[in-house]
Write a protein that holds these residues in place. Structure first.
Motif, PDB file in Angstrom:
ATOM      1  N   LEU A  48       0.800  -1.232   0.000  1.00 60.57           N
ATOM      2  CA  LEU A  48       0.000   0.000   0.000  1.00 60.57           C
ATOM      3  C   LEU A  48       0.832   1.282   0.000  1.00 60.57           C
ATOM      4  O   LEU A  48       0.610   2.153  -0.839  1.00 60.57           O
ATOM      5  CB  LEU A  48      -0.992  -0.021   1.172  1.00 60.57           C
ATOM      6  CG  LEU A  48      -2.009  -1.179   1.088  1.00 60.57           C
ATOM      7  CD1 LEU A  48      -2.783  -1.316   2.386  1.00 60.57           C
ATOM      8  CD2 LEU A  48      -2.960  -0.969  -0.085  1.00 60.57           C
ATOM      9  N   TRP A  53       2.435   5.461  -4.819  1.00 58.92           N
ATOM     10  CA  TRP A  53       3.209   6.311  -5.742  1.00 58.92           C
ATOM     11  C   TRP A  53       3.264   5.788  -7.169  1.00 58.92           C
ATOM     12  O   TRP A  53       3.911   6.418  -8.025  1.00 58.92           O
ATOM     13  CB  TRP A  53       4.619   6.541  -5.181  1.00 58.92           C
ATOM     14  CG  TRP A  53       4.557   7.587  -4.110  1.00 58.92           C
ATOM     15  CD1 TRP A  53       4.294   7.383  -2.784  1.00 58.92           C
ATOM     16  CD2 TRP A  53       4.671   9.007  -4.284  1.00 58.92           C
ATOM     17  NE1 TRP A  53       4.242   8.580  -2.123  1.00 58.92           N
ATOM     18  CE2 TRP A  53       4.474   9.597  -3.015  1.00 58.92           C
ATOM     19  CE3 TRP A  53       4.912   9.831  -5.386  1.00 58.92           C
ATOM     20  CZ2 TRP A  53       4.527  10.981  -2.819  1.00 58.92           C
ATOM     21  CZ3 TRP A  53       4.966  11.201  -5.194  1.00 58.92           C
ATOM     22  CH2 TRP A  53       4.771  11.769  -3.924  1.00 58.92           C
ATOM     23  N   ILE A  54       2.624   4.652  -7.445  1.00 61.55           N
ATOM     24  CA  ILE A  54       2.697   4.116  -8.808  1.00 61.55           C
ATOM     25  C   ILE A  54       2.147   5.120  -9.813  1.00 61.55           C
ATOM     26  O   ILE A  54       2.758   5.377 -10.848  1.00 61.55           O
ATOM     27  CB  ILE A  54       1.918   2.779  -8.918  1.00 61.55           C
ATOM     28  CG1 ILE A  54       2.636   1.691  -8.123  1.00 61.55           C
ATOM     29  CG2 ILE A  54       1.769   2.358 -10.376  1.00 61.55           C
ATOM     30  CD1 ILE A  54       1.850   0.392  -8.009  1.00 61.55           C
ATOM     31  N   THR A  55       1.008   5.712  -9.491  1.00 55.75           N
ATOM     32  CA  THR A  55       0.378   6.618 -10.452  1.00 55.75           C
ATOM     33  C   THR A  55       1.131   7.945 -10.568  1.00 55.75           C
ATOM     34  O   THR A  55       0.845   8.730 -11.453  1.00 55.75           O
ATOM     35  CB  THR A  55      -1.082   6.929 -10.054  1.00 55.75           C
ATOM     36  OG1 THR A  55      -1.079   7.394  -8.692  1.00 55.75           O
ATOM     37  CG2 THR A  55      -1.951   5.685 -10.163  1.00 55.75           C
ATOM     38  N   ARG A  56       2.075   8.193  -9.654  1.00 53.19           N
ATOM     39  CA  ARG A  56       2.806   9.471  -9.707  1.00 53.19           C
ATOM     40  C   ARG A  56       4.287   9.302 -10.022  1.00 53.19           C
ATOM     41  O   ARG A  56       5.040  10.287  -9.988  1.00 53.19           O
ATOM     42  CB  ARG A  56       2.657  10.206  -8.362  1.00 53.19           C
ATOM     43  CG  ARG A  56       1.257  10.743  -8.139  1.00 53.19           C
ATOM     44  CD  ARG A  56       1.129  11.383  -6.771  1.00 53.19           C
ATOM     45  NE  ARG A  56       1.095  10.380  -5.701  1.00 53.19           N
ATOM     46  CZ  ARG A  56       1.066  10.671  -4.404  1.00 53.19           C
ATOM     47  NH1 ARG A  56       1.081  11.948  -4.020  1.00 53.19           N
ATOM     48  NH2 ARG A  56       1.019   9.719  -3.499  1.00 53.19           N
ATOM     49  N   ALA A  57       4.732   8.085 -10.274  1.00 54.47           N
ATOM     50  CA  ALA A  57       6.156   7.857 -10.546  1.00 54.47           C
ATOM     51  C   ALA A  57       6.612   8.787 -11.672  1.00 54.47           C
ATOM     52  O   ALA A  57       5.919   8.945 -12.671  1.00 54.47           O
ATOM     53  CB  ALA A  57       6.374   6.406 -10.940  1.00 54.47           C
ATOM     54  N   PRO A  58       7.785   9.443 -11.495  1.00 49.69           N
ATOM     55  CA  PRO A  58       8.141  10.552 -12.389  1.00 49.69           C
ATOM     56  C   PRO A  58       8.761  10.170 -13.732  1.00 49.69           C
ATOM     57  O   PRO A  58       9.102  11.061 -14.505  1.00 49.69           O
ATOM     58  CB  PRO A  58       9.136  11.361 -11.553  1.00 49.69           C
ATOM     59  CG  PRO A  58       9.718  10.381 -10.604  1.00 49.69           C
ATOM     60  CD  PRO A  58       8.676   9.343 -10.345  1.00 49.69           C
ATOM     61  N   SER A  59       8.934   8.898 -14.030  1.00 49.21           N
ATOM     62  CA  SER A  59       9.353   8.541 -15.391  1.00 49.21           C
ATOM     63  C   SER A  59       8.733   7.198 -15.734  1.00 49.21           C
ATOM     64  O   SER A  59       8.328   6.430 -14.847  1.00 49.21           O
ATOM     65  CB  SER A  59      10.879   8.465 -15.518  1.00 49.21           C
ATOM     66  OG  SER A  59      11.354   7.262 -14.943  1.00 49.21           O
ATOM     67  N   LEU A  60       8.655   6.913 -17.031  1.00 48.50           N
ATOM     68  CA  LEU A  60       8.040   5.653 -17.461  1.00 48.50           C
ATOM     69  C   LEU A  60       8.803   4.464 -16.899  1.00 48.50           C
ATOM     70  O   LEU A  60       8.228   3.481 -16.447  1.00 48.50           O
ATOM     71  CB  LEU A  60       8.021   5.589 -19.001  1.00 48.50           C
ATOM     72  CG  LEU A  60       7.022   6.547 -19.655  1.00 48.50           C
ATOM     73  CD1 LEU A  60       7.334   6.725 -21.138  1.00 48.50           C
ATOM     74  CD2 LEU A  60       5.592   6.045 -19.463  1.00 48.50           C
ATOM     75  N   ARG A  62      10.647   4.289 -14.165  1.00 48.83           N
ATOM     76  CA  ARG A  62      10.397   4.145 -12.718  1.00 48.83           C
ATOM     77  C   ARG A  62       9.014   3.579 -12.451  1.00 48.83           C
ATOM     78  O   ARG A  62       8.792   2.838 -11.508  1.00 48.83           O
ATOM     79  CB  ARG A  62      10.532   5.507 -12.027  1.00 48.83           C
ATOM     80  CG  ARG A  62      11.923   6.049 -12.004  1.00 48.83           C
ATOM     81  CD  ARG A  62      12.785   5.346 -10.953  1.00 48.83           C
ATOM     82  NE  ARG A  62      14.176   5.661 -11.179  1.00 48.83           N
ATOM     83  CZ  ARG A  62      15.163   4.763 -11.152  1.00 48.83           C
ATOM     84  NH1 ARG A  62      14.918   3.500 -10.869  1.00 48.83           N
ATOM     85  NH2 ARG A  62      16.392   5.134 -11.382  1.00 48.83           N
ATOM     86  N   LYS A  63       8.072   3.994 -13.275  1.00 54.50           N
ATOM     87  CA  LYS A  63       6.691   3.534 -13.081  1.00 54.50           C
ATOM     88  C   LYS A  63       6.621   2.018 -13.273  1.00 54.50           C
ATOM     89  O   LYS A  63       6.045   1.297 -12.461  1.00 54.50           O
ATOM     90  CB  LYS A  63       5.778   4.260 -14.071  1.00 54.50           C
ATOM     91  CG  LYS A  63       4.291   4.122 -13.777  1.00 54.50           C
ATOM     92  CD  LYS A  63       3.439   4.693 -14.887  1.00 54.50           C
ATOM     93  CE  LYS A  63       3.258   6.180 -14.839  1.00 54.50           C
ATOM     94  NZ  LYS A  63       2.400   6.600 -13.710  1.00 54.50           N
ATOM     95  N   ILE A  64       7.247   1.534 -14.336  1.00 56.72           N
ATOM     96  CA  ILE A  64       7.219   0.093 -14.608  1.00 56.72           C
ATOM     97  C   ILE A  64       7.965  -0.667 -13.512  1.00 56.72           C
ATOM     98  O   ILE A  64       7.500  -1.697 -13.022  1.00 56.72           O
ATOM     99  CB  ILE A  64       7.820  -0.195 -16.004  1.00 56.72           C
ATOM    100  CG1 ILE A  64       6.912   0.377 -17.089  1.00 56.72           C
ATOM    101  CG2 ILE A  64       7.997  -1.699 -16.209  1.00 56.72           C
ATOM    102  CD1 ILE A  64       7.482   0.312 -18.489  1.00 56.72           C
ATOM    103  N   LEU A  67       5.826  -0.773 -10.344  1.00 59.12           N
ATOM    104  CA  LEU A  67       4.750  -1.757 -10.521  1.00 59.12           C
ATOM    105  C   LEU A  67       5.282  -3.176 -10.354  1.00 59.12           C
ATOM    106  O   LEU A  67       4.666  -4.015  -9.689  1.00 59.12           O
ATOM    107  CB  LEU A  67       4.165  -1.633 -11.928  1.00 59.12           C
ATOM    108  CG  LEU A  67       2.865  -0.867 -12.097  1.00 59.12           C
ATOM    109  CD1 LEU A  67       2.626  -0.566 -13.564  1.00 59.12           C
ATOM    110  CD2 LEU A  67       1.688  -1.637 -11.515  1.00 59.12           C
ATOM    111  N   TRP A 116       8.368  11.332  -3.385  1.00 53.94           N
ATOM    112  CA  TRP A 116       8.922  10.306  -4.262  1.00 53.94           C
ATOM    113  C   TRP A 116      10.174   9.676  -3.640  1.00 53.94           C
ATOM    114  O   TRP A 116      10.437   8.488  -3.811  1.00 53.94           O
ATOM    115  CB  TRP A 116       9.234  10.894  -5.644  1.00 53.94           C
ATOM    116  CG  TRP A 116       9.994   9.921  -6.492  1.00 53.94           C
ATOM    117  CD1 TRP A 116      11.305  10.008  -6.862  1.00 53.94           C
ATOM    118  CD2 TRP A 116       9.512   8.673  -7.026  1.00 53.94           C
ATOM    119  NE1 TRP A 116      11.669   8.903  -7.596  1.00 53.94           N
ATOM    120  CE2 TRP A 116      10.586   8.060  -7.716  1.00 53.94           C
ATOM    121  CE3 TRP A 116       8.285   8.004  -6.988  1.00 53.94           C
ATOM    122  CZ2 TRP A 116      10.474   6.831  -8.360  1.00 53.94           C
ATOM    123  CZ3 TRP A 116       8.170   6.777  -7.627  1.00 53.94           C
ATOM    124  CH2 TRP A 116       9.242   6.203  -8.295  1.00 53.94           C
TER     125      TRP A 116
END
Ligand SMILES: [Fe+2]
Ligand SMILES: [Fe+2]
Lengths: 311, 255
Positions: A48, A53-60, A62-64, A67, A116
């Motif tokens: 949780l 922060w997944i939806t706010r990760a500052p680069s593609l 980092r987001k992947i 996740l 972040w």
């Protein structure tokens, strides 16, 4: 009965793993269920603060990666619930204990993720501390747990590297990014030390657990290992450990910290952390509000089986 | 609209990228909140795939425009009116039935589209879709199975799934609207017009929905569209303000 107990003791003494079908003392079973389910709960509650922060990760990229990390934690949870089930408790029972606050999980996840940098800090410190705890626990006497931990630790290592990469980039970034990293370390340092549990002198379950080899090293030993490692890493990052009493003991060749705020530790464990209520209610509503989904899957399966029988 | 001659390829790649990015974002919102742990894993996995595809398409778009903007800049520094995803992607995740029905309708479309685009005369498009197709095939299997379980599960799950379908159906026509970009001569050997996919999509989707005991909504005259022109629902702006907050607060920073 005596024979069974002797076999159990003998297996323990020669380092033979205890397996689900083996006889084991009732209290050994109980303690293991407590430990493994607590660990499983920590994995899924731990999703949780990072999932936040997944939806706010500052680069593609980092987001992947984030996740993937949170997905790994779900996998750890699943794996551990299965290990606990080998001891005769069901996933539903364990969920129920979590949702009714009867079961504990790692208190660190009751702290909020506010920036972040917290995502980097969790990877570096929280996964880092978990690795120290779990690689030690992987030597424990119960086969399914021990094997599960070996697998889990490989992934946790990867999480730690990812976290250190995030922190490293922040520390070599703009002034604002450096400040973000320092501020985050200030909040996470002490709670990560608390992850190792109370001092050995105040740890009520420890002696039995050590006798049964479901605990291998003491809380303070493991904490010390973490401190020594992390202080050096912080230096490399150029971050300051938020402890004015921190000093190097030249005789023991290790870092001594100031005293941990145990009032805070017990207060968070007892439900008074910033996020205790949110965490449990998020887990509860994921489970309860979606019970219709599980019902649908069950009902569909029954229908399908009936059709197959009729055919 | 002012189109440079060779702008169509860029536009097309951005569309494909935006579709995956926005859908992946919506899926990622389930992480930690799914009905069962196995679905936390599955949905997070599918979200990663989608955002991975988006990264490839937006990288390709960036290449086509001589890297005026990177994929990250396209993601984090564009406003809603410059996003070109289909409206169906941006609708809030809703309940699990809504998420699954959307996923099924979109997976069915994406599968047919990528199957054709594999043979594109453009290397970016063929490379990306060839690799992505295997993943989309898995996504489609996953969403198809859940459509059956939910549609033909309990009375309650059937009702929720039917309601979701009734709403989502309004957004399906947009998938098959072939506009001036798709008809642009420069894309002729590169793409398959989405209008060409409609009847196959309809056959497959309708028969599966019927297997799941769902009723196909009456043909609507009020189908909704606009995403390809940057005319979106109000949801997209909020989605982007969340997605872009960190990157936009510290412009120029590396992460
Ligand atoms: Fe984990
Ligand atoms: Fe981890």
């Amino acid at each position: 009965m005596v024979d069974l107990e002797l076999t159990f003791e003998k297996n323990l003494s020669i380092g033979q793993k205890i397996e689900p079908r083996d006889w084991m003392p009732e209290n050994y079973r109980k303690q293991l269920i407590r430990l493994i389910s607590q660990h499983a709960h920590s994995e899924i509650v731990g999703m949780l603060p990072e999932g936040n922060w997944i939806t706010r990760a500052p680069s593609l990229r980092r987001k992947i990666a984030l996740l993937a990390k949170v997905q790994d934690e779900a996998g750890h949870g699943l794996y551990l619930y299965c290990a606990a089930e080998t001891l005769g408790i069901s996933r539903e029972e364990m969920f129920d204990q979590l949702h009714t606050k009867k079961a504990k999980y790692s208190s660190i996840f009751n702290y909020p993720t506010l920036t972040w940098a917290d995502i980097g800090m969790i990877g570096w410190l929280v996964d880092g501390a978990a690795i120290i705890n779990q690689t030690t626990m992987a030597k424990c006497s119960y086969g399914p747990y021990s094997r599960g931990l070996l697998r889990i630790c490989k992934e946790e290592n990867f999480h730690k590297i990812q976290g250190m990469e995030i922190v490293g980039i922040l520390c070599s970034g703009t002034n604002e990014q450096k400040e973000m990293a320092q501020e985050s370390l200030n909040r996470w340092w002490w709670p990560s030390l608390m992850m190792f549990g109370p001092h050995d002198t105040n740890s009520p379950n420890s002696s039995d657990l050590m006798k049964w080899k479901i605990k291998i090293k003491s809380n303070d030993e493991l904490r010390q290992r973490f401190v020594d490692m992390t202080v050096e890493q912080a230096k490399v990052f150029g971050l300051t450990i938020p402890d004015p009493e921190l000093k190097f003991n030249t005789e023991t060749r290790s870092w001594e910290t100031g005293e941990i705020n145990w009032d805070e530790f017990y207060s968070v464990i007892n439900g008074n952390g910033l996020c205790n209520n949110e965490r449990i209610s998020a887990r509860r509503s994921a489970y309860e509000d979606n019970s219709w989904v599980r019902d649908a899957a069950t009902s569909y399966k029954i229908k399908k089986n009936k059709k197959a029988e009729a055919a | 609209m002012h189109l440079k001659n060779d702008n169509s390829l860029f536009e097309y790649l951005v569309r494909l990228g935006d579709d995956r990015l926005i859908l992946g974002h919506r899926l990622s919102e389930w992480c930690g909140h799914a009905p069962i742990l196995e679905e936390d894993i599955a949905l997070a996995n599918i979200a990663q795939d989608c955002i991975g595809h988006a990264t490839h398409f937006l990288n390709a778009a960036s290449e086509v425009e001589n890297k005026i903007k990177t994929a990250d800049e396209l993601t984090y520094f564009r406003d809603a009116i410059d996003y070109k995803n289909l409206l169906i992607m941006e609708l809030p995740k809703g309940d699990f039935a809504f998420t699954i029905v959307r996923q099924f309708l979109v997976d069915s479309f994406t599968f047919l589209l990528y199957e054709k685009l594999q043979n594109s005369g453009n290397k970016f498009i063929s490379d990306i879709t060839t690799k992505a197709l295997k993943e989309v095939q898995y996504h489609l299997r996953h969403s198809s199975q859940w459509v059956l379980r939910l549609g033909d599960g309990t009375e309650l799950s059937h009702e929720k799934t039917q309601n979701a379908l009734n709403i989502l159906w309004l957004y399906t026509n947009e998938m098959f609207e072939s506009d001036e970009i798709e008809n642009s001569p420069s894309l002729k050997n590169f793409i398959t017009k989405s209008s060409d996919l409609e009847s196959e999509w309809e056959n497959k989707v309708i028969s599966h929905l019927q297997n799941a005991t769902l009723k196909i909504p009456e043909m609507q005259t009020n189908y909704l569209s606009g995403g390809r022109r940057g005319i979106h629902t109000e949801h997209l702006g909020h989605l982007l303000s969340e997605m872009q907050i960190v990157a936009r607060t510290y412009p120029g920073a590396k992460w």
